[in-house]
Write a protein that holds these residues in place. Structure first.
Motif, PDB file in Angstrom:
ATOM      1  N   SER A  43       7.474  15.957 -10.917  1.00  0.00           N
ATOM      2  CA  SER A  43       8.101  15.158 -11.966  1.00  0.00           C
ATOM      3  C   SER A  43       7.546  13.743 -12.030  1.00  0.00           C
ATOM      4  O   SER A  43       7.478  13.147 -13.109  1.00  0.00           O
ATOM      5  CB  SER A  43       9.622  15.116 -11.764  1.00  0.00           C
ATOM      6  N   ILE A  44       7.133  13.190 -10.903  1.00  0.00           N
ATOM      7  CA  ILE A  44       6.601  11.828 -10.925  1.00  0.00           C
ATOM      8  C   ILE A  44       5.302  11.754 -11.708  1.00  0.00           C
ATOM      9  O   ILE A  44       4.967  10.722 -12.293  1.00  0.00           O
ATOM     10  CB  ILE A  44       6.416  11.281  -9.479  1.00  0.00           C
ATOM     11  N   SER A  45       4.560  12.875 -11.737  1.00  0.00           N
ATOM     12  CA  SER A  45       3.310  12.905 -12.494  1.00  0.00           C
ATOM     13  C   SER A  45       3.556  12.614 -13.970  1.00  0.00           C
ATOM     14  O   SER A  45       2.888  11.781 -14.579  1.00  0.00           O
ATOM     15  CB  SER A  45       2.642  14.280 -12.322  1.00  0.00           C
ATOM     16  N   GLY A 161       8.417  25.088  -9.157  1.00  0.00           N
ATOM     17  CA  GLY A 161       9.091  23.823  -9.412  1.00  0.00           C
ATOM     18  C   GLY A 161       8.174  22.798 -10.049  1.00  0.00           C
ATOM     19  O   GLY A 161       8.583  22.055 -10.960  1.00  0.00           O
ATOM     20  N   VAL A 162       6.924  22.757  -9.593  1.00  0.00           N
ATOM     21  CA  VAL A 162       5.948  21.841 -10.186  1.00  0.00           C
ATOM     22  C   VAL A 162       5.717  22.187 -11.653  1.00  0.00           C
ATOM     23  O   VAL A 162       5.697  21.308 -12.529  1.00  0.00           O
ATOM     24  CB  VAL A 162       4.621  21.891  -9.401  1.00  0.00           C
ATOM     25  N   ILE A 163       5.535  23.470 -11.935  1.00  0.00           N
ATOM     26  CA  ILE A 163       5.291  23.903 -13.312  1.00  0.00           C
ATOM     27  C   ILE A 163       6.468  23.528 -14.210  1.00  0.00           C
ATOM     28  O   ILE A 163       6.298  22.986 -15.309  1.00  0.00           O
ATOM     29  CB  ILE A 163       5.047  25.422 -13.363  1.00  0.00           C
ATOM     30  N   ILE A 164       7.686  23.807 -13.735  1.00  0.00           N
ATOM     31  CA  ILE A 164       8.874  23.481 -14.528  1.00  0.00           C
ATOM     32  C   ILE A 164       8.948  21.978 -14.802  1.00  0.00           C
ATOM     33  O   ILE A 164       9.246  21.552 -15.926  1.00  0.00           O
ATOM     34  CB  ILE A 164      10.146  23.960 -13.807  1.00  0.00           C
ATOM     35  N   SER A 165       8.637  21.168 -13.785  1.00  0.00           N
ATOM     36  CA  SER A 165       8.708  19.715 -13.968  1.00  0.00           C
ATOM     37  C   SER A 165       7.716  19.242 -15.029  1.00  0.00           C
ATOM     38  O   SER A 165       8.039  18.359 -15.843  1.00  0.00           O
ATOM     39  CB  SER A 165       8.437  18.997 -12.643  1.00  0.00           C
ATOM     40  N   LEU A 166       6.517  19.828 -15.048  1.00  0.00           N
ATOM     41  CA  LEU A 166       5.510  19.409 -16.018  1.00  0.00           C
ATOM     42  C   LEU A 166       5.828  19.909 -17.420  1.00  0.00           C
ATOM     43  O   LEU A 166       5.546  19.221 -18.412  1.00  0.00           O
ATOM     44  CB  LEU A 166       4.129  19.895 -15.565  1.00  0.00           C
ATOM     45  N   VAL A 167       6.412  21.100 -17.518  1.00  0.00           N
ATOM     46  CA  VAL A 167       6.842  21.593 -18.832  1.00  0.00           C
ATOM     47  C   VAL A 167       7.965  20.708 -19.386  1.00  0.00           C
ATOM     48  O   VAL A 167       7.967  20.360 -20.571  1.00  0.00           O
ATOM     49  CB  VAL A 167       7.294  23.065 -18.735  1.00  0.00           C
ATOM     50  N   VAL A 168       8.907  20.334 -18.523  1.00  0.00           N
ATOM     51  CA  VAL A 168       9.977  19.427 -18.938  1.00  0.00           C
ATOM     52  C   VAL A 168       9.395  18.074 -19.356  1.00  0.00           C
ATOM     53  O   VAL A 168       9.798  17.488 -20.371  1.00  0.00           O
ATOM     54  CB  VAL A 168      11.018  19.248 -17.810  1.00  0.00           C
ATOM     55  N   ALA A 169       8.419  17.578 -18.579  1.00  0.00           N
ATOM     56  CA  ALA A 169       7.772  16.303 -18.921  1.00  0.00           C
ATOM     57  C   ALA A 169       7.095  16.386 -20.275  1.00  0.00           C
ATOM     58  O   ALA A 169       7.160  15.444 -21.084  1.00  0.00           O
ATOM     59  CB  ALA A 169       6.761  15.927 -17.839  1.00  0.00           C
ATOM     60  N   SER A 281      -2.603  13.692 -12.048  1.00  0.00           N
ATOM     61  CA  SER A 281      -3.378  14.539 -12.960  1.00  0.00           C
ATOM     62  C   SER A 281      -3.482  13.981 -14.382  1.00  0.00           C
ATOM     63  O   SER A 281      -4.579  14.026 -14.975  1.00  0.00           O
ATOM     64  CB  SER A 281      -2.821  15.967 -12.967  1.00  0.00           C
ATOM     65  N   PRO A 282      -2.414  13.423 -14.991  1.00  0.00           N
ATOM     66  CA  PRO A 282      -2.623  12.833 -16.323  1.00  0.00           C
ATOM     67  C   PRO A 282      -3.641  11.686 -16.302  1.00  0.00           C
ATOM     68  O   PRO A 282      -4.451  11.533 -17.227  1.00  0.00           O
ATOM     69  CB  PRO A 282      -1.223  12.334 -16.703  1.00  0.00           C
TER      70      PRO A 282
END
Length: 473
Positions: A43-45, A161-169, A281-282
């Motif tokens: 999520s911090i990403s 969890g990482v994937i979900i956080s990035l989709v939410v972002a 990554s961004p």
């Protein structure tokens, strides 16, 4: 009611003859903590994209806010063994789930950069605790036939969890709501907390505390058709060796090889760049030629989806092929991915096409990482040491892991800005090559071995003894 029946009832077990296998259920719920860990890591990403604007963050502050959670993780991993041994595996897991819920909710309060930094520090402590106790909890409930698969399940949930956080972002990227992005993980944390309340502690922890009736009752629930008395005797023999579960013990001559292995393993897992690339990554995609922030977040999620494929493949083969083949194949792919990234940034001009090549390079790295060391770390964390030293050994591995993570995470933004991506990813490539050499020479094949047998391997100087201790027919 007999004492054993009373014990079983107190543990929530069904009467003898009707008990259902418990180990897989417990291991899956414990592994679900990885979902929250992965979400909070990813999520911090996405949040940094908006935090940089709202708080006008410098490169140094980006490094601080990102790496402070890693610093907290070092503290959590250091106190994790004492908590797991004294409070119990289950009680520590409940503490972790509650901590995730609390600090995730607090991180959503827009009270300034210092508030967020302090909250993320305590979130890091919770993460450190979770990465020590969850793999130990899983390994002590899983059987030798599915321990590898259940151990890698923790990494699968982490990747999810990482994937979900990035989709939410990505979904929130137009509105810029970093508060919702950071706070939403409190919901699954509460769900895991409630699920954990139903389960007993591990048989090995009960035996460590002299609660043999509880240990026997739990073993019957884990493997109703197993030889409970033989399993309990093997655990008692393992505990009778006299370790007290301190860091000092793992640095004695007897455990020197195992200790060197887990510390070096943990260091290579992070110094080769996995969390560093995730956090930034961004920023990496922007430097590589993809300037649209929403697109860069979506591409980060796509890369992590590819990484999830690596985890699934690892889960499918780790108890069939063994541990070493995925380790070595995956690390070769890591080297190749970093080489692609170094070549992308070595170009004199950066174009959108180069940006997509960077996505491919990072995808190759992640599928190799999660097929190999990224998944197998959780298996080896639970396998390397005997019961009294298991949480201490896990902490040693993870402390090394977090120190490497702190170094790479804090240094990378400056390297990317001042020296360029070709230097940064070239260094990661060299470190991945060193990891390959280390794993080829040092990693044992533990497929199908009991935890007590693996103890014999390390006691025998890195060789399987002719008659493995703790083996029962």
């Amino acid at each position: 009611m007999t004492r054993s029946a009373a014990t079983a009832a107190a543990l929530g077990a069904e009467p003898a003859g009707t008990a259902r296998p418990l180990g897989t259920k417990v291991a899956v719920v414990a592994a679900a903590l990885g979902l929250i860990y992965g979400y909070d890591s990813g999520s911090i990403s996405g949040a940094l994209v908006f935090l940089k604007k709202d708080y006008h963050l410098s490169t140094l502050w980006v490094s601080v806010i990102t790496s402070i959670v890693v610093f907290g993780s070092i503290v959590g991993a250091a106190v994790g063994p004492k908590a797991a041994n004294r409070l119990g595996r289950k009680q520590t897991m409940l503490l972790v789930a509650g901590g995730f819920a609390l600090f995730a909710a607090l991180s959503a309060a827009p009270l300034g950069v210092w508030w967020l930094t302090v909250v993320r520090l305590f979130l890091g402590v919770t993460i450190g605790l979770s990465t020590v106790v969850a793999p130990v909890f899983i390994s002590e409930f899983a059987s030798e036939h599915n321990r590898g698969r259940l151990g890698t399940a923790y990494q699968f949930f982490t990747c999810a969890g990482v994937i979900i956080s990035l989709v939410v972002a990505w979904a929130l990227s137009r509105g810029g709501s970093w508060e919702a992005l950071l706070g939403i993980s409190a919901v699954p944390a509460v769900a895991v907390l409630l699920a954990l309340l139903r389960f007993p502690d591990s048989p090995r922890w009960y035996a460590m505390r002299g609660r043999y009736d509880d240990a026997r009752a739990t073993l019957r629930r884990v493997e109703p058709d197993g030889d409970t008395d033989a399993q309990l005797e093997a655990i008692r023999a393992d505990l009778a060796q006299g370790e007290q579960g301190t860091f000092r013990e793992i640095f004695t001559r007897r455990y020197a090889r195992a200790t060197f292995f887990v510390i070096a393993f943990g260091f290579f897992v992070q110094i080769t760049g996995t969390n560093t690339i995730l956090y930034y990554s961004p920023m990496i995609f922007d430097k590589a030629g993809i300037a649209d922030q929403s697109e860069s977040i979506l591409l980060s999620a796509l890369v992590q989806l590819v990484a999830a494929v690596g985890v699934v493949l690892s889960m499918l083969v780790v108890d069939r092929w063994g541990r070493r083949p995925p380790l070595l194949i995956g690390t070769v792919a890591m080297v190749a991915g970093h080489l692609v990234m170094a070549l992308v940034f070595a170009r004199s001009t950066i174009t959108t096409g180069a940006g997509y090549a960077a996505v491919a390079g990072i995808g190759i790295f992640y599928i190799g990482f999660y097929f190999g060391i990224g998944s197998l770390i959780w298996v080896y964390t639970g396998e390397a040491f005997p019961a009294r030293l298991r949480s201490v050994g896990a902490a040693a591995l993870l402390l090394s892991d977090f120190v490497a993570n702190l170094i790479a995470t804090f240094a990378f933004p400056g390297v990317l800005s001042d020296l360029g991506g070709s230097v940064g990813f070239g260094a990661f490539g060299v470190l991945s090559l060193l990891a390959l050499v280390f794993l080829y020479r040092m990693a044992p094949e533990t497929k199908g071995r009991s935890l007590e047998e693996i103890r014999g391997y390390w006691d025998n100087g890195g060789r399987w003894p002719a008659v493995a201790p703790g083996r029962h027919g």
